[in-house]
Write a protein that holds these residues in place. Structure first.
Motif, PDB file in Angstrom:
ATOM      1  N   MET A  89       0.862  -1.178   0.000  1.00  0.00           N
ATOM      2  CA  MET A  89       0.000   0.000   0.000  1.00  0.00           C
ATOM      3  C   MET A  89       0.898   1.227   0.000  1.00  0.00           C
ATOM      4  N   PHE A  91       0.916   5.364   0.531  1.00  0.00           N
ATOM      5  CA  PHE A  91       0.151   6.479   1.074  1.00  0.00           C
ATOM      6  C   PHE A  91       0.878   7.791   0.784  1.00  0.00           C
ATOM      7  N   LEU A 103       0.777  14.335  10.409  1.00  0.00           N
ATOM      8  CA  LEU A 103       0.681  13.908   9.023  1.00  0.00           C
ATOM      9  C   LEU A 103      -0.783  13.709   8.666  1.00  0.00           C
ATOM     10  N   PHE A 105      -2.952  11.848   5.867  1.00  0.00           N
ATOM     11  CA  PHE A 105      -2.742  10.804   4.868  1.00  0.00           C
ATOM     12  C   PHE A 105      -3.893  10.740   3.870  1.00  0.00           C
ATOM     13  N   GLY A 106      -3.569  10.268   2.671  1.00  0.00           N
ATOM     14  CA  GLY A 106      -4.594   9.892   1.719  1.00  0.00           C
ATOM     15  C   GLY A 106      -5.118   8.509   2.032  1.00  0.00           C
ATOM     16  N   GLN A 107      -6.039   8.037   1.195  1.00  0.00           N
ATOM     17  CA  GLN A 107      -6.696   6.757   1.450  1.00  0.00           C
ATOM     18  C   GLN A 107      -5.835   5.573   1.062  1.00  0.00           C
TER      19      GLN A 107
ATOM     20  N   TYR B  35      -1.576   7.144  15.786  1.00  0.00           N
ATOM     21  CA  TYR B  35      -2.519   7.168  14.683  1.00  0.00           C
ATOM     22  C   TYR B  35      -3.400   5.931  14.760  1.00  0.00           C
ATOM     23  N   GLN B  37      -5.648   3.328  12.196  1.00  0.00           N
ATOM     24  CA  GLN B  37      -5.841   2.947  10.800  1.00  0.00           C
ATOM     25  C   GLN B  37      -6.855   1.823  10.699  1.00  0.00           C
ATOM     26  N   GLY B  40      -8.136  -0.745   4.896  1.00  0.00           N
ATOM     27  CA  GLY B  40      -8.285  -0.117   3.595  1.00  0.00           C
ATOM     28  C   GLY B  40      -8.249   1.393   3.611  1.00  0.00           C
ATOM     29  N   GLN B  41      -7.919   1.979   4.741  1.00  0.00           N
ATOM     30  CA  GLN B  41      -7.871   3.436   4.857  1.00  0.00           C
ATOM     31  C   GLN B  41      -6.477   3.908   5.263  1.00  0.00           C
ATOM     32  N   GLY B  42      -6.226   5.199   5.083  1.00  0.00           N
ATOM     33  CA  GLY B  42      -4.983   5.775   5.559  1.00  0.00           C
ATOM     34  C   GLY B  42      -5.045   6.035   7.053  1.00  0.00           C
ATOM     35  N   PRO B  43      -3.906   6.142   7.699  1.00  0.00           N
ATOM     36  CA  PRO B  43      -3.891   6.430   9.140  1.00  0.00           C
ATOM     37  C   PRO B  43      -4.518   7.789   9.448  1.00  0.00           C
ATOM     38  N   PHE B  45      -4.757  10.752  12.435  1.00  0.00           N
ATOM     39  CA  PHE B  45      -4.045  11.283  13.593  1.00  0.00           C
ATOM     40  C   PHE B  45      -4.920  11.215  14.844  1.00  0.00           C
ATOM     41  N   LEU B  91      -1.234   2.783  15.366  1.00  0.00           N
ATOM     42  CA  LEU B  91       0.151   2.998  14.960  1.00  0.00           C
ATOM     43  C   LEU B  91       0.801   4.064  15.823  1.00  0.00           C
TER      44      LEU B  91
END
Lengths: 115, 116
Positions: A89, A91, A103, A105-107, B35, B37, B40-43, B45, B91
């Protein structure tokens, strides 16, 4: 608030070929950093490449390079000579130069390398 | 020092129980982040420490969540009265830098929480 958008949930590429992952972001700030992080399955996230917004020159790290278009708020990652170990993955992430210490992040984009 | 370490790697708990996670950052790093998560997604904050001071908390961090970093070294994240929606990978990341700068964050492998 800043947002990061990765419009490609999945990408695949043949081994040894080149692939480009897209990222756009939204911010009203002028000074910031952009990153691409790689997250292999069941392993920790590692930094691939970093770009300071004040630098016009695109960052390069071996097979990885970016196309940073500040006016368009676009930050794409190009992987050349793709290797099986690049499967992960990916990001895209944004952080302010000063101010909010987090930070965004995108998906994420899942990259598959076909042998 | 081999990097950011998190313990445990996996935690399964029953709804309503309390859980605590630990993060040991890279030793010279003064900044520590948490973080969350989901699959299927980004972390996203959660919170940030500069040394022992908790400087920022996300609105995602409800009253059931608390984080500490005593003595500016390791950190703990506690979730009280867990709910199924808390199931996620948590995380931890650390970095080094003076106030007002942003440098590379190094991530741990995460703690995967499953609430049943």
């Amino acid at each position: 608030a800043q947002t990061v958008t990765q419009s490609q949930p999945e990408m695949s590429v043949q081994e040894a070929e080149t692939v480009t992952l897209s990222c756009t972001y939204d911010t009203s700030e002028s000074d910031y950093y952009l990153f691409w992080y790689k997250q292999p399955p069941s392993r920790q996230m590692i930094l691939v490449i970093r770009q300071e917004a004040y630098k016009q020159q695109n960052a390069t790290e071996n097979r990885f390079s970016v196309n940073f278009q500040k006016a368009a708020k676009s930050f794409s990652l190009k992987i050349s000579d793709s290797q099986l170990g690049d499967a992960a993955m990916y990001f895209c992430a944004y952080i302010s130069f000063q101010g909010a210490q987090k930070l965004v992040f995108g998906q994420g984009t899942r990259l598959t390398i076909n042998p | 020092d081999t990097g950011v370490s998190q313990d445990p790697r996996h935690k399964i708990t029953k709804r309503g129980q309390n859980v605590t996670f630990r993060c040991d950052p890279i030793s010279e790093h003064n900044r520590l982040y948490w973080y969350r998560q989901t699959l299927g997604q980004g972390p996203e904050f959660l919170t940030y420490f500069q040394n022992e001071a908790q400087l920022e908390k996300s609105r995602l961090l409800s009253d059931r969540f608390s984080a500490e970093r005593p003595k500016g070294s390791f950190s703990t994240l506690e979730i009280q009265r867990t709910e199924q929606g808390d199931s996620a990978m948590y995380l931890c990341a650390s970095s080094f830098g003076p106030a007002g700068s942003n440098t590379e964050a190094f991530f741990g492998q995460g703690t995967r929480l499953t609430v049943v």
